[in-house]
Design a protein around this motif. Structure first.
Motif, PDB file in Angstrom:
ATOM      1  N   PHE A  50     -13.225 -58.855 -53.497  1.00 53.53           N
ATOM      2  CA  PHE A  50     -12.919 -57.769 -54.368  1.00 53.53           C
ATOM      3  C   PHE A  50     -11.550 -57.646 -54.889  1.00 53.53           C
ATOM      4  CE2 PHE A  50     -13.421 -53.057 -55.844  1.00 53.53           C
ATOM      5  CZ  PHE A  50     -13.507 -53.418 -57.022  1.00 53.53           C
ATOM      6  N   HIS A  51     -10.646 -57.668 -53.903  1.00 48.72           N
ATOM      7  CA  HIS A  51      -9.263 -57.564 -53.990  1.00 48.72           C
ATOM      8  C   HIS A  51      -8.654 -58.952 -54.849  1.00 48.72           C
ATOM      9  CE1 HIS A  51      -5.070 -56.822 -52.114  1.00 48.72           C
ATOM     10  NE2 HIS A  51      -4.820 -56.778 -53.241  1.00 48.72           N
ATOM     11  N   LEU A  52      -9.196 -60.145 -54.604  1.00 48.41           N
ATOM     12  CA  LEU A  52      -8.741 -61.077 -55.361  1.00 48.41           C
ATOM     13  C   LEU A  52      -9.382 -61.054 -56.789  1.00 48.41           C
ATOM     14  CD1 LEU A  52      -9.913 -64.293 -52.990  1.00 48.41           C
ATOM     15  CD2 LEU A  52      -7.768 -63.721 -53.755  1.00 48.41           C
ATOM     16  N   TRP A  53     -10.711 -60.558 -57.181  1.00 46.04           N
ATOM     17  CA  TRP A  53     -10.988 -60.313 -58.495  1.00 46.04           C
ATOM     18  C   TRP A  53     -10.278 -59.293 -59.160  1.00 46.04           C
ATOM     19  CZ3 TRP A  53     -13.020 -61.539 -62.707  1.00 46.04           C
ATOM     20  CH2 TRP A  53     -13.372 -60.199 -63.645  1.00 46.04           C
ATOM     21  N   CYS A  54     -10.008 -58.415 -58.440  1.00 47.08           N
ATOM     22  CA  CYS A  54      -9.258 -57.293 -59.440  1.00 47.08           C
ATOM     23  C   CYS A  54      -7.536 -57.715 -59.635  1.00 47.08           C
ATOM     24  CB  CYS A  54      -8.968 -56.081 -58.421  1.00 47.08           C
ATOM     25  SG  CYS A  54     -10.651 -55.044 -58.392  1.00 47.08           S
ATOM     26  N   LYS A  55      -6.960 -58.514 -58.635  1.00 45.16           N
ATOM     27  CA  LYS A  55      -5.863 -59.141 -59.098  1.00 45.16           C
ATOM     28  C   LYS A  55      -6.100 -60.107 -60.169  1.00 45.16           C
ATOM     29  CE  LYS A  55      -3.021 -59.433 -54.707  1.00 45.16           C
ATOM     30  NZ  LYS A  55      -2.367 -60.580 -53.753  1.00 45.16           N
ATOM     31  N   ALA A  56      -7.101 -61.010 -60.163  1.00 47.10           N
ATOM     32  CA  ALA A  56      -7.166 -61.951 -61.107  1.00 47.10           C
ATOM     33  C   ALA A  56      -7.424 -61.347 -62.761  1.00 47.10           C
ATOM     34  CB  ALA A  56      -8.312 -63.023 -60.927  1.00 47.10           C
ATOM     35  N   SER A  57      -8.000 -60.231 -62.417  1.00 51.24           N
ATOM     36  CA  SER A  57      -8.647 -59.800 -63.845  1.00 51.24           C
ATOM     37  C   SER A  57      -7.473 -58.651 -64.331  1.00 51.24           C
ATOM     38  CB  SER A  57     -10.107 -59.009 -63.653  1.00 51.24           C
ATOM     39  OG  SER A  57     -10.086 -58.168 -62.531  1.00 51.24           O
ATOM     40  N   GLY A  58      -6.652 -58.234 -63.511  1.00 50.62           N
ATOM     41  CA  GLY A  58      -5.660 -57.204 -63.959  1.00 50.62           C
ATOM     42  C   GLY A  58      -6.227 -55.813 -63.712  1.00 50.62           C
ATOM     43  N   GLN A  59      -6.920 -55.571 -62.820  1.00 51.75           N
ATOM     44  CA  GLN A  59      -7.516 -54.225 -62.273  1.00 51.75           C
ATOM     45  C   GLN A  59      -6.999 -53.744 -61.112  1.00 51.75           C
ATOM     46  OE1 GLN A  59     -11.608 -53.780 -64.336  1.00 51.75           O
ATOM     47  NE2 GLN A  59     -11.481 -55.863 -63.972  1.00 51.75           N
ATOM     48  N   MET A  60      -5.726 -53.875 -60.795  1.00 54.18           N
ATOM     49  CA  MET A  60      -5.523 -53.551 -59.307  1.00 54.18           C
ATOM     50  C   MET A  60      -5.837 -51.884 -59.107  1.00 54.18           C
ATOM     51  SD  MET A  60      -5.222 -55.588 -57.064  1.00 54.18           S
ATOM     52  CE  MET A  60      -4.233 -54.667 -55.900  1.00 54.18           C
ATOM     53  N   ASP A  61      -5.468 -51.365 -60.490  1.00 54.45           N
ATOM     54  CA  ASP A  61      -5.655 -49.787 -60.211  1.00 54.45           C
ATOM     55  C   ASP A  61      -6.947 -49.465 -59.853  1.00 54.45           C
ATOM     56  OD1 ASP A  61      -6.612 -50.740 -62.679  1.00 54.45           O
ATOM     57  OD2 ASP A  61      -6.537 -49.057 -63.667  1.00 54.45           O
ATOM     58  N   ASP A  71     -18.864 -49.652 -57.404  1.00 56.78           N
ATOM     59  CA  ASP A  71     -17.422 -49.848 -57.745  1.00 56.78           C
ATOM     60  C   ASP A  71     -17.149 -51.428 -58.422  1.00 56.78           C
ATOM     61  OD1 ASP A  71     -16.644 -47.383 -56.991  1.00 56.78           O
ATOM     62  OD2 ASP A  71     -16.851 -48.014 -54.817  1.00 56.78           O
ATOM     63  N   VAL A  72     -17.536 -52.253 -57.499  1.00 54.32           N
ATOM     64  CA  VAL A  72     -17.544 -53.836 -58.044  1.00 54.32           C
ATOM     65  C   VAL A  72     -18.198 -53.853 -59.466  1.00 54.32           C
ATOM     66  CG1 VAL A  72     -17.869 -55.909 -57.619  1.00 54.32           C
ATOM     67  CG2 VAL A  72     -17.663 -54.624 -55.730  1.00 54.32           C
ATOM     68  N   LEU A  73     -19.213 -53.366 -59.580  1.00 51.01           N
ATOM     69  CA  LEU A  73     -19.911 -53.377 -60.976  1.00 51.01           C
ATOM     70  C   LEU A  73     -19.290 -52.711 -62.040  1.00 51.01           C
ATOM     71  CD1 LEU A  73     -22.799 -54.278 -62.090  1.00 51.01           C
ATOM     72  CD2 LEU A  73     -23.724 -52.047 -61.856  1.00 51.01           C
ATOM     73  N   ASP A  74     -18.733 -51.673 -61.812  1.00 53.37           N
ATOM     74  CA  ASP A  74     -17.602 -51.053 -62.789  1.00 53.37           C
ATOM     75  C   ASP A  74     -16.563 -51.895 -63.278  1.00 53.37           C
ATOM     76  OD1 ASP A  74     -19.193 -48.913 -62.700  1.00 53.37           O
ATOM     77  OD2 ASP A  74     -17.667 -47.778 -61.587  1.00 53.37           O
ATOM     78  N   THR A  75     -16.319 -53.081 -62.532  1.00 50.84           N
ATOM     79  CA  THR A  75     -15.152 -53.886 -62.920  1.00 50.84           C
ATOM     80  C   THR A  75     -15.336 -55.087 -63.739  1.00 50.84           C
ATOM     81  OG1 THR A  75     -15.008 -55.201 -60.858  1.00 50.84           O
ATOM     82  CG2 THR A  75     -13.833 -53.088 -61.074  1.00 50.84           C
ATOM     83  N   ILE A  76     -16.625 -55.136 -63.914  1.00 50.65           N
ATOM     84  CA  ILE A  76     -17.247 -56.520 -64.612  1.00 50.65           C
ATOM     85  C   ILE A  76     -17.151 -56.407 -66.043  1.00 50.65           C
ATOM     86  CG2 ILE A  76     -18.423 -57.449 -62.621  1.00 50.65           C
ATOM     87  CD1 ILE A  76     -20.995 -56.764 -64.101  1.00 50.65           C
ATOM     88  N   PRO A  77     -16.830 -57.482 -66.825  1.00 57.02           N
ATOM     89  CA  PRO A  77     -16.962 -57.382 -68.274  1.00 57.02           C
ATOM     90  C   PRO A  77     -17.968 -56.674 -68.789  1.00 57.02           C
ATOM     91  CG  PRO A  77     -15.864 -59.576 -67.715  1.00 57.02           C
ATOM     92  CD  PRO A  77     -16.725 -58.860 -66.553  1.00 57.02           C
ATOM     93  N   LYS A  78     -17.914 -55.792 -69.766  1.00 60.73           N
ATOM     94  CA  LYS A  78     -19.117 -55.016 -70.448  1.00 60.73           C
ATOM     95  C   LYS A  78     -19.592 -55.590 -71.525  1.00 60.73           C
ATOM     96  CE  LYS A  78     -18.501 -51.680 -67.165  1.00 60.73           C
ATOM     97  NZ  LYS A  78     -17.677 -52.357 -66.497  1.00 60.73           N
TER      98      LYS A  78
END
Length: 620
Positions: free
Chosen positions: A453-464, A477-484
């Motif tokens: 999940f950390h790798l994904w948030c870094k790659a997608s610019g969602q570290m916040d 929480d992971v679901l909230d970060t995928i493209p809508k």
């Protein structure tokens, strides 16, 4: 009985028809009737010719799902194979991923199933020992041979004579040995599942992976609920496998053939496992976090997750299940493979490998109507996406082609249907999907590096978002970060049309005329309302995708997609169409990015627009 009219729908995904003798697709009676017995026998005879031409003294495996007509079809096909002097092992009721893993030990397999179709249906899948069904080309050859047999004079009398040569004593022996066959298949499938899930066939590395899982669940109890719906998975490894790892496992409708509701694992049928999860949570079972439901042959499965914010079980859409699986398995490939490019830096794609190793190109293979969610996910990781026509065999063979071109393709599948295929498996498997989702939770930051999940948030610019929940994040929480995206569901009534035109190429040519006229008339409105400034037509046939086609009829009986693009040339949405290969229906859908204003409403409007244009084209 001179010629045999088989009325089967023949496709690479399987040969299917209503096998219930009454002709009623809802009929639960096991009798198939004389005509259907002859059809099953001719299908077996066709495959016997095929495998005898490929192998001397071939050995095949035959299995069934839990449909009531399965045993009679199996008895018929066994008689033909044995009369043709083919060594056959009968596995009885067995899940599709299990028989396909077991097929590695033989020359071929035959699986009797109609997947997600209603209970009165049944069908046949053919494959060799590579763990998947025959390719579209091989299946087409088989279809031609089958239809030729059906057209022979006295086809029924001839095949009945063939069956009469089967020794009853030998047939009884095959049935008696089925218990041993099932036991061996279970052992092989369990080992294969461990390899697929962990991504390695090296036993110490597998043990290290599953030790990580056991350690996690010992501190964070995890309960899994499955609505088996009487499927072939009732006799598979799910319960023992998950319990050995330390998870709590519960199942409903867990007797073979206990088909309690419609078979297709779409939201309208996932409500039963969701209800069971909520009941258990209300009783204090706070470990209950995830549930799933397979279809009758036990390959396709969709999921429900516990939402701690709402205290409700949340049914995941099929496209979201696949998107999460893609996210997880790309991240896992990066996490496990030191020869891959360096870890992503915050907010950017993968950086080039600077360690002198051979750079591995990561790719995803998917079917044409899979949502563009996965394109966005893959782009964040610097991975590629390749698309094939609908049909599991098409996606599997596309992945093989791309591996031969030097790509690493660990994750593939049909996002429009949910579930995923994880290499080296060549078929969907709910256990592989389950672990794709759970890896996002299990594999957290450690001395090895960033968690998935950390790798994904870094790659997608969602570290916040990662920082806000990194100590106790959930799948929600992971679901909230995928493209809508807003995407038409495959089982929705509005996604299924009845079309009169039998020539799909001609229909699509007429659709082109209607579409181009509509585009010219409405392009200013489409730009102002949705931001669409151009379009691109795409055709998929088998493993071939053609972009920018000028003639929509090039798609033939395959998929036709119209990409709708913004001013920068990037797709914002698409509409798609294709006649089903396994059901007498025409399927349509729309997929719209949240970058489009009011994208949920836009999906509805685009699908309505596509439907009206198609019906107009059909009436020309």
């Amino acid at each position: 009985m001179k010629h045999m009219k088989h009325d089967m729908i023949l496709s690479p995904s399987g040969w299917r028809k209503v096998f219930a003798s009454s002709g009623d697709e809802k009929d639960t009676f096991p009798d198939i009737g004389e005509k259907n017995r002859i059809i099953a026998a001719l299908a077996a005879d066709t495959f016997a010719d095929y495998i005898l031409a490929k192998r001397q003294n071939p050995a095949i495996i035959l299995g069934i799902d839990t449909r009531p007509t399965g045993p009679q079809i199996a008895d018929t096909m066994l008689r033909v194979f044995m009369a043709r002097r083919i060594a056959v092992s009968y596995a009885g009721i067995i899940a599709a991923p299990e028989i396909m893993a077991y097929a590695h030990t033989a020359d071929a397999f035959v699986y009797i199933s109609a997947s997600h179709n209603p209970i009165g249906h049944n069908g046949i899948k053919f494959g060799l020992n590579d763990g998947g069904v025959l390719s579209a080309e091989e299946n087409a050859s088989l279809i031609r041979a089958f239809e030729a047999k059906c057209d022979e004079n006295n086809a029924g009398e001839r095949i009945t004579e063939v069956m009469s040569k089967c020794s009853e004593i030998d047939l009884e022996w095959v049935f008696a040995e089925s218990v041993a066959v099932m036991r061996e298949a279970t052992s092989i499938y369990r080992s294969f599942a461990k390899t697929t899930i962990s991504g390695t066939d090296i036993l110490p590395k597998q043990n290290k992976f599953f030790a990580l899982v056991r350690a996690f669940v010992s501190e964070n109890p995890l309960g899994v609920v499955c609505d088996m719906n009487g499927s072939a998975r009732t006799l598979s490894i799910d319960s023992s496998f998950l319990r050995e790892i330390g998870m709590n496992f519960m199942a409903i409708n867990n007797r073979p053939g206990q088909i309690a509701h419609e078979i297709i694992p779409e939201p309208e049928n996932l409500v039963y496992v969701a209800s069971e999860m909520e009941r258990l949570q209300a009783e204090g079972r706070k470990d209950i976090k995830i549930g799933y439901m397979p279809d009758c042959d036990g390959d396709r499965g969709n999921f429900v997750v516990w939402n701690g914010r709402t205290n409700k079980a949340e049914v995941l859409k099929a496209q979201d299940v696949f998107a999460l699986s893609v996210l997880s398995e790309i991240a896992y490939t990066i996490y496990m493979n030191e020869s891959l490019p360096d870890r992503p830096s915050s907010g950017g794609a993968l950086q080039p490998n600077t360690n002198g190793g051979t750079e591995t190109k990561i790719a995803v293979a998917a079917n044409c109507p899979t949502s563009m969610r996965i394109d966005d996910i893959a782009a964040a990781f610097g991975a590629s996406v390749f698309r094939a026509e609908v049909g599991e065999a098409n996606v599997v063979n596309l992945a093989r082609e791309k591996r031969n071109e030097g790509y690493t393709v660990r994750i593939l599948g049909e996002g429009s249907n949910g579930g995923n295929i994880t290499h080296p498996a060549a078929v969907r498997d709910p256990l592989n999907t389950l672990f794709a989702l759970l890896k996002l939770i299990f594999i957290q930051d450690s001395e090895r590096g960033d968690g998935l999940f950390h790798l994904w948030c870094k790659a997608s610019g969602q570290m916040d978002k990662y920082e806000s929940c990194k100590n106790d994040f959930t799948l929600i929480d992971v679901l909230d970060t995928i493209p809508k995206y807003a995407t038409t569901g495959v089982s929705e009534k509005r996604a299924i049309l009845k079309i009169k035109s039998e020539d799909q190429a001609t229909l699509k040519k007429r659709f082109q005329e209607v579409f181009e006229a509509q585009w010219d008339a409405q392009k200013d409105t489409l730009k102002k309302k949705y931001g669409f400034e151009s379009y691109e037509a795409v055709a998929t046939n088998g493993t071939d995708e053609k972009r920018g086609i000028g003639d929509f009829s090039e798609s033939g009986r395959g998929g036709l997609k119209i990409l709708l693009k913004g001013g920068d040339g990037k797709p914002l949405a698409f509409i798609w169409m294709r006649g089903s290969g396994t059901e007498p229906v025409f399927r349509v859908m729309a997929d719209v990015s949240s970058a489009v204003p009011d994208y949920i409403q836009a999906e509805r409007k685009l699908l309505e627009w596509e439907t009206k244009m198609l019906l107009k084209a059909d009436a020309i």
